[in-house]
Design a protein around this motif. Structure first.
Motif, short mmCIF file in Angstrom:
data_model
loop_
_atom_site.label_atom_id
_atom_site.label_comp_id
_atom_site.label_asym_id
_atom_site.label_seq_id
_atom_site.Cartn_x
_atom_site.Cartn_y
_atom_site.Cartn_z
N ARG A 118 0.83 -1.21 0.00
CA ARG A 118 0.00 0.00 0.00
C ARG A 118 0.86 1.26 0.00
NH1 ARG A 118 -4.62 0.57 4.30
NH2 ARG A 118 -5.55 -0.95 2.92
N ASN A 119 1.91 1.27 0.82
CA ASN A 119 2.77 2.45 0.90
C ASN A 119 3.55 2.66 -0.40
OD1 ASN A 119 1.92 3.05 3.45
ND2 ASN A 119 3.67 2.11 4.46
N GLY A 120 3.88 1.59 -1.10
CA GLY A 120 4.61 1.72 -2.35
C GLY A 120 3.80 2.36 -3.45
N ARG A 121 2.48 2.29 -3.36
CA ARG A 121 1.61 2.89 -4.38
C ARG A 121 1.36 4.36 -4.11
NH1 ARG A 121 -1.68 -1.99 -3.66
NH2 ARG A 121 -2.96 -0.75 -2.29
N GLN A 122 1.68 4.83 -2.93
CA GLN A 122 1.40 6.22 -2.59
C GLN A 122 2.45 7.14 -3.19
OE1 GLN A 122 1.12 6.34 1.63
NE2 GLN A 122 -0.93 5.49 1.67
N SER A 123 2.00 8.31 -3.60
CA SER A 123 2.91 9.30 -4.17
C SER A 123 2.71 10.61 -3.44
CB SER A 123 2.60 9.47 -5.66
OG SER A 123 3.45 10.42 -6.22
N ALA A 126 5.39 16.15 -3.60
CA ALA A 126 6.72 16.48 -4.13
C ALA A 126 7.12 15.50 -5.23
CB ALA A 126 7.75 16.48 -3.01
N LYS A 127 6.82 14.20 -5.00
CA LYS A 127 7.14 13.17 -5.99
C LYS A 127 6.35 13.40 -7.28
CE LYS A 127 8.11 8.37 -4.81
NZ LYS A 127 7.50 7.17 -4.24
N ALA A 128 5.08 13.72 -7.15
CA ALA A 128 4.23 13.96 -8.32
C ALA A 128 4.72 15.17 -9.10
CB ALA A 128 2.78 14.14 -7.89
N GLU A 129 5.10 16.23 -8.41
CA GLU A 129 5.60 17.44 -9.09
C GLU A 129 6.92 17.15 -9.80
OE1 GLU A 129 6.07 20.84 -10.86
OE2 GLU A 129 4.22 20.24 -9.88
#
Length: 148
Positions: A118-123, A126-129
């Motif tokens: 579950r944590n690996g799928r979260q973005s 800052a990561k998205a930008e």
């Protein structure tokens, strides 16, 4: 499993502030997700059902709290403490369901795997930008070819 003595004194006076704090803590606990609704003894396991319809089987032989229980005693087990514990009034027993689950290595390994997935799928924002900025530049830069 270790035994923990109750730390809250039952004979302290209840004021409005104490009552409001207890209600707030209860609401936080209720939202935490662990809310059992029923417990059934299916020899040799306890079947604990949760509010969402899921459940877990816990073998009683792994928990010393149940060593002196007879089959009739298991019928007296109830879910208490807002769905977070198993209680038996006659035996003066209160056992945390989360504690019972955490005592099982296979269940904890499975929980760790689910949480990691579950944590690996979260973005993060800052990561998205950063991904958008790289996309505007044509994607991730290639590694330079280094002669070996």
């Amino acid at each position: 499993m270790k035994t923990i003595e109750a730390g809250v004194l039952a004979d302290r006076p209840v004021s409005e502030a104490v009552l409001d704090e207890a209600i707030r803590r209860g609401q936080v606990r209720h939202k935490s997700g662990l809310q059992a609704t029923a417990v059934t003894f299916l020899e040799p396991c306890l079947a604990v059902s949760f509010i969402d319809g899921s459940g877990v089987l816990l073998p009683v032989e792994h928990y010393p709290e149940f060593d002196d229980f007879d089959v009739e005693d298991f019928a007296g087990l109830k879910v208490g403490f807002s769905g977070t514990a198993l209680c038996h009034e006659g035996k003066d027993l209160q056992v945390s369901i989360a504690g019972m689950i955490s005592a099982s290595k296979p269940l904890m390994d499975m929980a760790a795997s689910v949480i990691a997935s579950r944590n690996g799928r979260q973005s993060s924002a800052a990561k998205a930008e950063a991904a958008r900025a790289n996309g505007r530049k044509g994607g991730r830069p290639r590694k330079p070819d280094v002669p070996v």
